[in-house]
Design a protein around this motif. Structure first.
Motif, PDB file in Angstrom:
ATOM      1  N   LYS A 180      66.275  60.524  36.285  1.00 40.02           N
ATOM      2  CA  LYS A 180      66.227  60.247  34.845  1.00 40.02           C
ATOM      3  C   LYS A 180      66.297  58.756  34.540  1.00 40.02           C
ATOM      4  N   GLY A 181      66.730  57.989  35.504  1.00 35.57           N
ATOM      5  CA  GLY A 181      66.843  56.547  35.281  1.00 35.57           C
ATOM      6  C   GLY A 181      67.070  55.843  36.603  1.00 35.57           C
ATOM      7  N   THR A 182      67.304  54.548  36.516  1.00 34.66           N
ATOM      8  CA  THR A 182      67.458  53.747  37.738  1.00 34.66           C
ATOM      9  C   THR A 182      68.667  52.820  37.616  1.00 34.66           C
ATOM     10  N   LEU A 183      69.386  52.701  38.710  1.00 33.50           N
ATOM     11  CA  LEU A 183      70.458  51.704  38.787  1.00 33.50           C
ATOM     12  C   LEU A 183      70.044  50.677  39.836  1.00 33.50           C
TER      13      LEU A 183
ATOM     14  N   VAL B 226      81.126  47.726  39.710  1.00 32.94           N
ATOM     15  CA  VAL B 226      81.069  46.301  40.021  1.00 32.94           C
ATOM     16  C   VAL B 226      79.788  45.944  40.782  1.00 32.94           C
ATOM     17  N   GLY B 227      79.203  46.928  41.476  1.00 32.01           N
ATOM     18  CA  GLY B 227      77.995  46.667  42.263  1.00 32.01           C
ATOM     19  C   GLY B 227      76.710  46.884  41.490  1.00 32.01           C
ATOM     20  N   VAL B 228      76.803  47.390  40.262  1.00 35.68           N
ATOM     21  CA  VAL B 228      75.591  47.674  39.481  1.00 35.68           C
ATOM     22  C   VAL B 228      75.179  46.419  38.719  1.00 35.68           C
ATOM     23  N   VAL B 229      73.911  46.011  38.868  1.00 36.00           N
ATOM     24  CA  VAL B 229      73.482  44.805  38.154  1.00 36.00           C
ATOM     25  C   VAL B 229      72.551  45.119  36.983  1.00 36.00           C
TER      26      VAL B 229
END
Ligand code: BEZ
Length: 340
Positions: A234-237, A257-260
């Motif tokens: 459904k989406g992207t990280l 913390v690791g998601v930009v």
């Protein structure tokens, strides 16, 4: 041959099912003051430098621990004195990944005192590949995923457990991991049969590991069910390099913390694609947070989730149980079955 001319070698890991050297005879014995634990990283046998597996080492009983229940059962191999040097040199090479030789007393059932001294291999907590403790879930996950030049890490665990069972020896740590990994194999339709022990999957089960319908190997039952409803993510990280390493090499959960970057609109519990900074998909998983919530959480430490959102659905964006590595890579690693 006279006992004086025999060297005792105590095996408690892979030597139990694959000694790989000649011996005169063998017998079961235990050592005191150590516990067998899957605490040693394996980059050369059951994993790779990028994605280490886990193998056993012996952990020394803490000085302040008073009970005498830290024992480890293994097998003593009696090798002729004149062959010992070559055999040990070969083993030194085979076990070069952090292990060193020590000598300790061995004991046998029904006898009070030491039955003699044996040589054994121990990886100390100071060696570079030592991984140490983690949750049983994480250790089982890492063993389930890893593979190296000597084969699948899970085969190492299953062979160890089978060897101990054959010796009629109990080892809570090993058997608990065996149970968890067999369950993961069952969920992923990977059959296992060994001397009467099975994980309930048969080679001709409707979904076998090689059938095309199971080519998408998923990391949990939840994900397997969800997959029916969310074939397309459904989406992207987009995540940073540290997070890539954590999830792919150390089987960790994905933390905010690791998601930009968050791309697309999705609710919580949606299947999302997880990409590295080069926009390569490395994983998919079920997100505990919606895209709206995540856009507020980008780069946030898990401890601050409540102060940002006013509530929390847990410290992970995607927990490791609900995370799969890129399908091709993952299924390649799980099904590749090669041995030294
Ligand atoms: C063993 O089987 O005893 C063993 C083998 C390799 C490393 C450590 C222990």
């Amino acid at each position: 041959m006279c006992e004086d001319f025999l060297v005792y070698l105590f095996g408690y890991g892979s030597i139990l099912w694959r000694p790989g050297f000649p011996f005169i005879r063998k017998f079961n014995a235990y050592i005191k003051g150590y516990k067998r634990m899957f605490y040693q990283g394996s980059t050369d046998h059951r994993g790779t430098p990028d994605a280490p597996g886990r193998v056993v080492t012996l952990i020394k009983q803490p000085d302040d621990y008073e009970k005498d229940d830290w024992i480890t059962w293994g097998t003593v191999y009696c090798i002729p004195d004149e062959e010992a040097e070559v055999i040990l040199k070969n083993l030194d090479y085979r076990e070069k990944g952090g292990y060193q030789r020590i000598e300790t007393d061995i004991f046998i059932n029904g006898k009070e005192g030491s039955h003699g001294k044996a040589i054994l291999y121990v990886a100390t907590t100071l060696n570079e590949e030592y991984l140490g403790d983690d949750t049983m879930d994480n250790i089982a996950n890492q063993i389930f995923r890893s593979v190296g030049p000597s084969g699948r890490n899970l085969d190492y665990l299953l062979k160890l457990a089978a060897s101990l069972r054959k010796m009629e020896v109990s080892d809570e740590h090993v058997f608990e991991l065996e149970t968890r990994v067999l369950e993961m194999m069952r969920i992923h339709n990977i059959p296992y049969h060994h001397e009467g022990k099975t994980n309930g999957m048969t080679a001709d089960s409707p979904l076998t590991a090689t059938s095309s319908s199971s080519s998408d190997i998923v990391a949990s039952e939840t994900l397997m069910l969800q997959k029916k409803y969310f074939v397309e993510p459904k989406g992207t990280l987009v995540i940073d390099d540290g997070a890539v390493q954590a999830i792919s090499q150390r089987a960790k959960s994905l933390l905010p913390v690791g998601v930009v970057q968050v791309i697309g609109e999705f609710d919580c519990d949606s299947l999302v694609s997880i990409m590295d900074l080069n926009r390569q998909e490395i994983s998919r998983g079920i997100s505990n947070y919606s895209s709206k919530e995540l856009s507020l959480l980008v780069g946030t430490h898990s401890g601050k989730i409540i102060s940002v959102l006013g509530f929390s659905r847990g410290e992970a964006v995607v927990t490791n149980k609900n995370l799969i590595l890129n399908n091709t890579f993952f299924s390649y690693r799980i099904h590749m079955d090669y041995y030294l």
